[in-house]
Design a protein around this motif. Structure first.
Motif, PDB file in Angstrom:
ATOM      1  N   GLY A  37      -8.736  -0.822  -6.223  1.00 59.37           N
ATOM      2  CA  GLY A  37      -7.695  -0.103  -5.437  1.00 59.37           C
ATOM      3  C   GLY A  37      -6.306  -0.696  -5.827  1.00 59.37           C
ATOM      4  O   GLY A  37      -5.435   0.234  -5.718  1.00 59.37           O
TER       5      GLY A  37
ATOM      6  N   LYS B  19      -4.845   1.098  -8.869  1.00 64.20           N
ATOM      7  CA  LYS B  19      -4.595   2.427  -8.747  1.00 64.20           C
ATOM      8  C   LYS B  19      -3.604   2.819  -7.618  1.00 64.20           C
ATOM      9  O   LYS B  19      -2.563   3.546  -7.813  1.00 64.20           O
ATOM     10  N   ASN B  20      -3.402   1.955  -6.708  1.00 62.85           N
ATOM     11  CA  ASN B  20      -2.103   1.746  -5.697  1.00 62.85           C
ATOM     12  C   ASN B  20      -0.955   1.546  -6.371  1.00 62.85           C
ATOM     13  O   ASN B  20       0.198   2.231  -6.323  1.00 62.85           O
TER      14      ASN B  20
ATOM     15  N   LEU C  73       0.844  -1.032   0.030  1.00 63.32           N
ATOM     16  CA  LEU C  73      -0.020  -0.038  -0.030  1.00 63.32           C
ATOM     17  C   LEU C  73       0.846   1.206   0.054  1.00 63.32           C
ATOM     18  O   LEU C  73       1.932   1.219   0.661  1.00 63.32           O
ATOM     19  N   TYR C  74       0.685   2.420  -0.779  1.00 60.35           N
ATOM     20  CA  TYR C  74       1.181   3.537  -0.930  1.00 60.35           C
ATOM     21  C   TYR C  74       1.381   4.211   0.403  1.00 60.35           C
ATOM     22  O   TYR C  74       0.289   4.152   1.376  1.00 60.35           O
TER      23      TYR C  74
ATOM     24  N   ASP D 145      -0.272   4.740  -8.604  1.00 65.51           N
ATOM     25  CA  ASP D 145       0.512   5.754  -7.494  1.00 65.51           C
ATOM     26  C   ASP D 145       1.802   5.640  -7.152  1.00 65.51           C
ATOM     27  O   ASP D 145       2.676   6.579  -7.257  1.00 65.51           O
ATOM     28  N   TRP D 146       2.248   4.374  -6.939  1.00 64.52           N
ATOM     29  CA  TRP D 146       3.576   4.064  -6.564  1.00 64.52           C
ATOM     30  C   TRP D 146       4.471   4.328  -7.574  1.00 64.52           C
ATOM     31  O   TRP D 146       5.561   5.177  -7.819  1.00 64.52           O
TER      32      TRP D 146
END
Length: 181
Positions: free
Chosen positions: A83, A86-87, A43-44, A90-91
């Motif tokens: 999620g 998207k996670n 998780l970011y 995002d990373w």
């Protein structure tokens, strides 16, 4: 042309991973599709967002850098992007060097519902535009009633959908050539 493909589902019998397996089989001559593994991306956490990215993120970043194009197969969760996908994005968007910038990409998705992930695809398109990815506009691949078009292992069995994927991959190749030409 090397295409790095992301499935937005971690499920073993994922319909979206099945779309990527079909894409590997249907890729036009000169195109190789490889599926990225996002399952190990943590998780970011902005506290960890420095020079020492998690190993899974660094590994995927190198694959993106080497890829000529990207392919996303996304389910739709609560009208949006899963999620886990998207996670990972995002990373990866925080890796130095804007590794997504300029990459051509295609988006597809499968769901049991009637809209075939249209809302999540549009949300993903917004994210990709922000990252300076160049999403292919057409043909679009929205696979509705995926449970009727895939076998129990998530493998795509519907011939019409396979034809749509083949057309999208050919268009992605042409889009890549246009952008890089």
């Amino acid at each position: 042309m090397n295409v790095l493909a992301f499935s937005g589902s971690l499920r073993q019998a994922s319909f979206n991973s099945g779309l990527i397996r079909a894409a590997k089989e249907l890729a036009p001559e000169g195109v190789r599709v490889e599926q990225a593994d996002i399952s190990a991306v943590p998780l970011y956490n902005g506290d960890e967002d420095g020079n020492n990215k998690p190993a899974a993120v660094a590994h995927l970043a190198q694959k993106i850098i080497k890829a000529d194009a990207l392919l996303f197969a996304t389910p739709e969760y609560n009208y949006s992007i899963p999620g886990v996908l998207k996670n990972a994005i995002d990373w990866l968007s925080r890796v130095e060097g804007s590794i997504f910038a300029g990459k051509p990409a295609a988006i597809m998705g499968a769901s049991m519902g009637g809209m075939g992930t249209s809302r999540s695809q549009y949300h993903l398109r917004q994210v990709l535009v922000y990252l300076d990815v160049h999403p292919l506009n057409k043909p679009e691949v929205f696979v509705s009633a995926a449970h009727q078009k895939c076998d129990e292992s998530g493998n795509l069995t519907d011939e019409k959908t396979r034809e749509m994927i083949a057309k999208q991959l050919q268009a992605l190749k042409e889009w890549h050539d246009t952008l890089k030409g």
